[in-house]
Design a protein around this motif. Structure first.
Motif, mmCIF file in Angstrom:
data_model
loop_
_atom_site.group_PDB
_atom_site.id
_atom_site.type_symbol
_atom_site.label_atom_id
_atom_site.label_comp_id
_atom_site.label_asym_id
_atom_site.label_seq_id
_atom_site.Cartn_x
_atom_site.Cartn_y
_atom_site.Cartn_z
ATOM 1 N N LEU A 47 10.709 90.239 113.538
ATOM 2 C CA LEU A 47 10.651 89.169 112.541
ATOM 3 C C LEU A 47 11.043 89.682 111.144
ATOM 4 C CD1 LEU A 47 10.142 86.170 112.468
ATOM 5 C CD2 LEU A 47 7.781 86.632 111.814
ATOM 6 N N MET A 57 18.091 85.519 115.088
ATOM 7 C CA MET A 57 16.995 85.060 115.946
ATOM 8 C C MET A 57 17.457 84.916 117.391
ATOM 9 S SD MET A 57 14.144 82.109 115.358
ATOM 10 C CE MET A 57 13.760 82.662 113.740
ATOM 11 N N VAL A 64 10.157 85.676 120.494
ATOM 12 C CA VAL A 64 10.360 85.224 119.120
ATOM 13 C C VAL A 64 10.816 83.764 119.114
ATOM 14 C CG1 VAL A 64 11.673 85.569 116.988
ATOM 15 C CG2 VAL A 64 10.885 87.551 118.309
ATOM 16 N N TYR A 68 8.759 80.658 117.503
ATOM 17 C CA TYR A 68 9.382 79.853 116.450
ATOM 18 C C TYR A 68 9.463 78.379 116.872
ATOM 19 C CZ TYR A 68 12.192 78.338 112.600
ATOM 20 O OH TYR A 68 12.609 77.666 111.491
ATOM 21 N N ALA A 72 7.707 75.332 114.966
ATOM 22 C CA ALA A 72 8.529 74.232 114.449
ATOM 23 C C ALA A 72 8.064 72.891 115.023
ATOM 24 C CB ALA A 72 9.993 74.474 114.785
ATOM 25 N N PRO A 84 6.025 77.176 109.493
ATOM 26 C CA PRO A 84 6.289 78.612 109.623
ATOM 27 C C PRO A 84 7.114 79.162 108.460
ATOM 28 C CG PRO A 84 7.790 77.388 111.009
ATOM 29 C CD PRO A 84 6.941 76.372 110.302
ATOM 30 N N THR A 85 7.436 78.314 107.493
ATOM 31 C CA THR A 85 8.271 78.783 106.388
ATOM 32 C C THR A 85 7.435 78.962 105.123
ATOM 33 O OG1 THR A 85 10.093 77.508 107.314
ATOM 34 C CG2 THR A 85 10.382 78.356 105.098
ATOM 35 N N THR A 91 10.363 83.459 106.983
ATOM 36 C CA THR A 91 9.716 82.917 108.175
ATOM 37 C C THR A 91 8.495 83.771 108.511
ATOM 38 O OG1 THR A 91 11.791 82.084 109.026
ATOM 39 C CG2 THR A 91 10.033 82.415 110.620
ATOM 40 N N LEU A 93 5.383 83.747 111.262
ATOM 41 C CA LEU A 93 4.865 83.069 112.460
ATOM 42 C C LEU A 93 3.402 83.407 112.737
ATOM 43 C CD1 LEU A 93 8.052 83.423 114.699
ATOM 44 C CD2 LEU A 93 7.276 81.427 113.420
#
Lengths: 248, 175
Positions: A47, A57, A64, A68, A72, A84-85, A91, A93
């Motif tokens: 990450l 990614m 991963v 993600y 999302a 997640p941002t 990013t 997580l």
């Protein structure tokens, strides 16, 4: 028997009777793998390299992508209260990675033939089966005003055996609220799975009363909140789950 | 104390129903009267609360919802409030929270009952409309503290935070 080990910047407490050394090594491995892959404190984690722009990614491991996608999906379900941002665009997580590792560790325990256990990771808890006294597992909920004291205690009855608490007073580095200060000091969510509990506890801190109402109406959960004035609110299921006091 | 808490949760539920009623009523509630073309007259008079009858029957807001269905055969004459007695079923309405459909009953010119006939989330699952967090007094939860807990749950702690935590003490006691 308690098995306590350190990982992901926090501590894991596993209470289970009779896991083999090999099974314990597997459990530790699940958390170590997640930390190696997702930690933002390690420059060489997948990450970190994705954030640095040195790894795509799409070229990272499937874990991963799964994390993600899950994060999302929850961002969409919670209308952005969970995300997640980070505000700086990176990013992160962490909001789902710990819960995914707990979920996987729980599945490994069951697969290994262990039915009765509790797994506590950095304040979140997943339970299975029964306590040594053959009753339901009982967990205390910390008072946000005094972390050495309990606010209350509840019974974790199947299937609602996952419980997560988020607080706005904590470092809580995966809670970013556009609205600024949260209305709630602490939110506790009891759900059938730890990812739902963890994500919604975070979302309620970030999204306040509106998110609390949405979450209670949309998912099968029990909730306890503490607001900035110390006032409590609880769903009917949470009241019912309150542990029976011991006679003095 | 318990009574107050229960009353609180009931009030909270009613608040939700009231919102649901406004959603349904404001857009497409059709009077279920059978008195010829008179069904629109009460609404036309523009009295307070007339939202229950203003939908001009059939023009159901264009949100792809089901047409409203009459549910009571006869209605008493309009009272001074302009609301005719009877049951009124709103169209199924798409809202942010999913599909909502309500039925309200008017008696003596007043709304005497509002029922949520359908409340689903966006996935089509029915929603537990009673599952709302209501205020609870601290004293109500305090007694449970005396139960024998095996673990504790709290906001995320770090490795350092763990060392001072109740969880750490429990782990040592049960090691």
């Amino acid at each position: 028997m308690r098995h306590v080990f350190e990982t992901m910047g926090t501590v894991v407490s596993l209470d289970a009777a009779g896991p083999s050394p090999a099974l314990l090594a597997d459990i530790e491995g699940i958390f170590a793998d997640a930390d190696a892959r997702f930690s933002l404190h390690r420059v060489d984690s997948e990450l970190s390299r994705i954030n640095a722009g040195t790894l795509s990614m799409l070229d990272a491991g499937p874990e991963v992508g799964e994390a993600y996608a899950l994060a999302a999906e929850w961002r969409s379900r919670t209308e952005g209260c969970f995300t997640p941002t980070r505000p700086d665009g990176l990013t992160d997580l962490n909001g789902v990675v710990k819960a995914i590792a707990m979920r996987d560790a729980g599945a490994a325990l069951v697969k290994g033939g262990i039915q009765d256990w509790t797994l506590v990771v950095g304040g979140d808890l997943l339970a299975s089966g029964r306590a040594p006294d053959a009753g339901p597992w009982i967990t205390g909920i910390i008072d946000p005003a005094d972390r050495s004291a309990l606010l209350c205690a509840i019974e974790l009855r199947e299937p609602r055996t996952a419980i997560a608490t988020s607080g706005s007073a904590e470092r809580g580095d995966h809670i970013w609220s556009a609205a600024g200060r949260s209305e709630f000091l602490q939110a506790t969510v009891v759900a059938d799975d730890i990812v739902t509990a963890d994500v919604l506890a975070t979302a309620i801190i970030a999204g306040g009363d509106r998110m609390l109402r949405t979450a209670c109406g949309r998912w099968p959960i029990d909730v306890l909140t503490v607001d900035r004035a110390g006032r409590l609110s609880a769903t009917p299921g949470f009241r019912e789950a309150l542990a029976v006091p011991v006679a003095p | 104390m318990r009574k107050r808490a229960v009353a609180g949760s009931i009030l909270a539920s009613m608040g939700i129903l009231a919102v649901g009623w406004q959603i349904g009523a404001a857009t497409a509630v059709t009077p279920s009267t059978t008195s010829g073309g008179a069904s629109g007259t009460a609404g036309a008079s523009g009295t307070a609360g007339a939202s229950a009858t203003t939908a001009a029957s059939g023009s159901s807001s264009g949100s792809g919802s089901a047409p409203a269905a009459p549910s009571a055969p006869a209605a008493a004459p309009a009272s001074s409030s302009g609301l005719k007695d009877g049951s009124y079923t709103g169209a199924s309405e798409q809202t942010f929270f999913g599909n909502v459909q309500v039925r309200l009953t008017i008696s003596g010119g007043r709304i005497t009952d509002v029922k949520a006939l359908r409340l689903t989330d966006q996935g089509g699952r029915s929603v537990q409309i009673s599952n709302y967090a209501a205020p609870i007094l601290r004293q109500e939860v305090l007694a449970s503290q005396s139960a024998q807990v095996s673990n504790v749950n709290g906001a995320t702690y770090t490795t350092e935070g763990y060392l001072q935590s109740v969880q750490s003490a429990l782990d040592q006691a049960k090691a």
